[in-house]
Design a protein around this motif. Structure first.
Motif, PDB file in Angstrom:
ATOM      1  N   PHE A   1      24.061   2.836  -4.673  1.00  0.00           N
ATOM      2  CA  PHE A   1      23.789   3.982  -5.143  1.00  0.00           C
ATOM      3  C   PHE A   1      22.889   4.708  -6.084  1.00  0.00           C
ATOM      4  O   PHE A   1      22.920   5.444  -7.144  1.00  0.00           O
ATOM      5  CB  PHE A   1      25.889   4.329  -6.054  1.00  0.00           C
ATOM      6  CG  PHE A   1      26.074   4.128  -4.969  1.00  0.00           C
ATOM      7  CD1 PHE A   1      27.146   5.528  -4.342  1.00  0.00           C
ATOM      8  CD2 PHE A   1      27.367   3.176  -5.349  1.00  0.00           C
ATOM      9  CE1 PHE A   1      28.059   5.135  -3.451  1.00  0.00           C
ATOM     10  CE2 PHE A   1      28.119   2.851  -4.005  1.00  0.00           C
ATOM     11  CZ  PHE A   1      28.881   4.078  -3.973  1.00  0.00           C
ATOM     12  N   GLY A   2      21.403   3.966  -5.281  1.00  0.00           N
ATOM     13  CA  GLY A   2      20.586   5.123  -6.540  1.00  0.00           C
ATOM     14  C   GLY A   2      20.074   6.321  -5.502  1.00  0.00           C
ATOM     15  O   GLY A   2      20.696   6.742  -5.221  1.00  0.00           O
ATOM     16  N   SER A   3      19.515   6.877  -7.003  1.00  0.00           N
ATOM     17  CA  SER A   3      19.685   7.792  -6.710  1.00  0.00           C
ATOM     18  C   SER A   3      18.473   8.779  -5.741  1.00  0.00           C
ATOM     19  O   SER A   3      18.944   9.914  -5.336  1.00  0.00           O
ATOM     20  CB  SER A   3      18.947   8.611  -8.253  1.00  0.00           C
ATOM     21  OG  SER A   3      17.729   8.282  -8.486  1.00  0.00           O
ATOM     22  N   ARG A   4      17.803   8.129  -5.286  1.00  0.00           N
ATOM     23  CA  ARG A   4      17.052   7.975  -3.815  1.00  0.00           C
ATOM     24  C   ARG A   4      17.279   8.483  -3.136  1.00  0.00           C
ATOM     25  O   ARG A   4      17.665   9.848  -1.612  1.00  0.00           O
ATOM     26  CB  ARG A   4      16.101   7.765  -3.560  1.00  0.00           C
ATOM     27  CG  ARG A   4      14.743   8.242  -2.988  1.00  0.00           C
ATOM     28  CD  ARG A   4      13.372   7.283  -2.780  1.00  0.00           C
ATOM     29  NE  ARG A   4      12.486   7.175  -4.164  1.00  0.00           N
ATOM     30  CZ  ARG A   4      11.483   6.444  -3.902  1.00  0.00           C
ATOM     31  NH1 ARG A   4      10.954   5.242  -3.246  1.00  0.00           N
ATOM     32  NH2 ARG A   4      11.050   6.223  -5.669  1.00  0.00           N
ATOM     33  N   GLN A   5      18.746   7.258  -2.941  1.00  0.00           N
ATOM     34  CA  GLN A   5      19.205   7.479  -1.434  1.00  0.00           C
ATOM     35  C   GLN A   5      20.644   8.073  -1.374  1.00  0.00           C
ATOM     36  O   GLN A   5      20.755   8.542  -0.443  1.00  0.00           O
ATOM     37  CB  GLN A   5      19.692   5.830  -1.664  1.00  0.00           C
ATOM     38  CG  GLN A   5      18.664   4.721  -0.942  1.00  0.00           C
ATOM     39  CD  GLN A   5      17.708   3.964  -2.002  1.00  0.00           C
ATOM     40  OE1 GLN A   5      18.290   4.267  -3.205  1.00  0.00           O
ATOM     41  NE2 GLN A   5      16.704   3.682  -2.227  1.00  0.00           N
ATOM     42  N   VAL A   6      21.236   8.634  -2.660  1.00  0.00           N
ATOM     43  CA  VAL A   6      22.208   9.338  -2.670  1.00  0.00           C
ATOM     44  C   VAL A   6      21.635  10.595  -2.414  1.00  0.00           C
ATOM     45  O   VAL A   6      22.050  11.322  -1.949  1.00  0.00           O
ATOM     46  CB  VAL A   6      22.562   9.461  -4.025  1.00  0.00           C
ATOM     47  CG1 VAL A   6      23.517  10.572  -4.309  1.00  0.00           C
ATOM     48  CG2 VAL A   6      23.551   8.281  -3.720  1.00  0.00           C
ATOM     49  N   ALA A   7      20.441  11.284  -2.692  1.00  0.00           N
ATOM     50  CA  ALA A   7      19.605  12.314  -2.556  1.00  0.00           C
ATOM     51  C   ALA A   7      19.229  12.085  -1.055  1.00  0.00           C
ATOM     52  O   ALA A   7      19.393  13.908  -0.794  1.00  0.00           O
ATOM     53  CB  ALA A   7      18.450  12.806  -3.276  1.00  0.00           C
ATOM     54  N   ARG A   8      18.770  11.375  -0.179  1.00  0.00           N
ATOM     55  CA  ARG A   8      19.055  11.504   1.149  1.00  0.00           C
ATOM     56  C   ARG A   8      19.584  11.761   2.097  1.00  0.00           C
ATOM     57  O   ARG A   8      19.464  12.445   3.239  1.00  0.00           O
ATOM     58  CB  ARG A   8      17.735  10.467   1.205  1.00  0.00           C
ATOM     59  CG  ARG A   8      17.663   9.968   3.086  1.00  0.00           C
ATOM     60  CD  ARG A   8      17.335   9.411   3.060  1.00  0.00           C
ATOM     61  NE  ARG A   8      16.604   8.486   4.469  1.00  0.00           N
ATOM     62  CZ  ARG A   8      15.943   9.001   5.173  1.00  0.00           C
ATOM     63  NH1 ARG A   8      15.350   9.914   4.899  1.00  0.00           N
ATOM     64  NH2 ARG A   8      15.933   9.432   6.558  1.00  0.00           N
TER      65      ARG A   8
END
Length: 225
Positions: A150-157
Motif C-alpha cells: 500500500f505504497g503512497s504513490r500507488q495508492v494515489a494513482r
C-alpha cells in the motif's frame, strides 16, 4: 521498490483471477455498443448474434467468479480481508449481469429506439461502457498496490483513477436525464408498453455505470483499511 513479504509468499493470487473476472465482465459490457448500433439499424440477425455473444461472455464471467470463490484462500495472511475481496467480486459480476439483461430484454421484444433518441442513446451507452473500462483500469492497478504494501504513490494513482470513474458516472447521470426527457416528449406517440420498457432499458444502462462506480467505491474502502 519494497515488496510485501506476504505477497511474495503467496503470489498475486487472488488478485490475478479477480482481474481476469472483471476483464471478462467488461468485455461483455463493451458489446452493448455494437448491440445498440444493430438495434438502431434494425438488423435483427446482428442483434441476435451480439446478444448471444454477450450471453456467452456473461457465462464465462460466472465461471471465473465461481473459480475465485472456490479457491480464494482462507488464510489470515491475505493482504486484505477475504470478505472485502468477495464483496468486490460480487459487484464486478453485476456489470456483466446487467449488460446481459439489457441485450436479452431488447432482443426478446425486438425493441426499437425512436429516431429522435438514437444519438443520445448511443452516447449514453458508450459513456456507461467507459465507466466499466475505467473500473477495469483501476482494478488492474490493485496487484501493484498490494505488492508495494500500500505504497503512497500507488495508492494515489488508483485513487485518481477512482475519481475519474466517478466523473464518468456523473456524465452518465447527465445524459440519462437528456434521454429521459427525449422519451417523455415522444410518449404520446408511442404504445404505452413500449414506453414502459424503454424507461426500463434507460434505467438499466445507467445501472452498468452505477455498478462500475461501486467497484471503485469498494476499491477505495479496501485501500482505506
Amino acid at each position: 521498490m519494497s515488496i510485501n513479504p506476504f505477497v511474495s509468499l503467496f503470489g498475486r493470487s487472488p488478485i490475478g483471477p479477480m482481474q481476469q473476472h472483471i476483464a471478462k465482465a467488461h468485455e461483455c459490457a463493451t458489446h452493448l455498443v455494437p448491440f445498440f448500433q444493430a438495434v438502431i439499424a434494425e438488423d435483427w440477425p446482428k442483434v441476435t448474434e451480439v446478444q448471444q455473444e454477450m450471453s456467452r461472455l456473461e457465462k464465462e464471467a460466472d465461471k471465473l467468479k465461481r473459480n475465485v470463490r472456490i479457491h480464494l484462500p482462507k488464510s489470515l495472511f491475505l493482504p486484505v480481508p477475504r470478505s472485502d475481496l468477495l464483496e468486490l467480486l460480487s459487484v464486478q459480476d453485476k456489470v456483466a449481469n446487467r449488460a446481459k439483461d439489457i441485450a436479452g430484454l431488447m432482443t426478446g421484444r425486438q425493441m426499437t429506439i425512436p429516431q429522435p433518441m438514437q444519438l443520445a442513446m448511443l452516447a449514453y451507452v458508450q459513456r456507461s461502457v467507459d465507466a466499466s473500462e475505467q473500473a477495469l483500469r483501476a482494478m488492474n492497478e490493485l496487484d501493484e498496490v498490494l505488492e508495494t504494501g500500500f505504497g503512497s504513490r500507488q495508492v494515489a494513482r488508483i485513487t485518481g483513477m477512482i475519481e475519474v470513474l466517478e466523473d464518468i458516472e456523473h456524465d452518465t447521470d447527465r445524459i440519462q436525464i437528456e434521454v429521459r426527457r427525449s422519451l417523455y416528449a415522444l410518449e404520446k406517440d408511442l404504445p404505452p408498453v413500449d414506453v414502459m420498457f424503454l424507461y426500463t432499458i434507460i434505467e438499466w444502462i445507467g445501472d452498468v455505470a452505477d455498478r462500475a462506480e461501486r467497484i471503485g467505491n469498494r476499491l477505495e474502502q479496501l485501500l482505506a483499511r
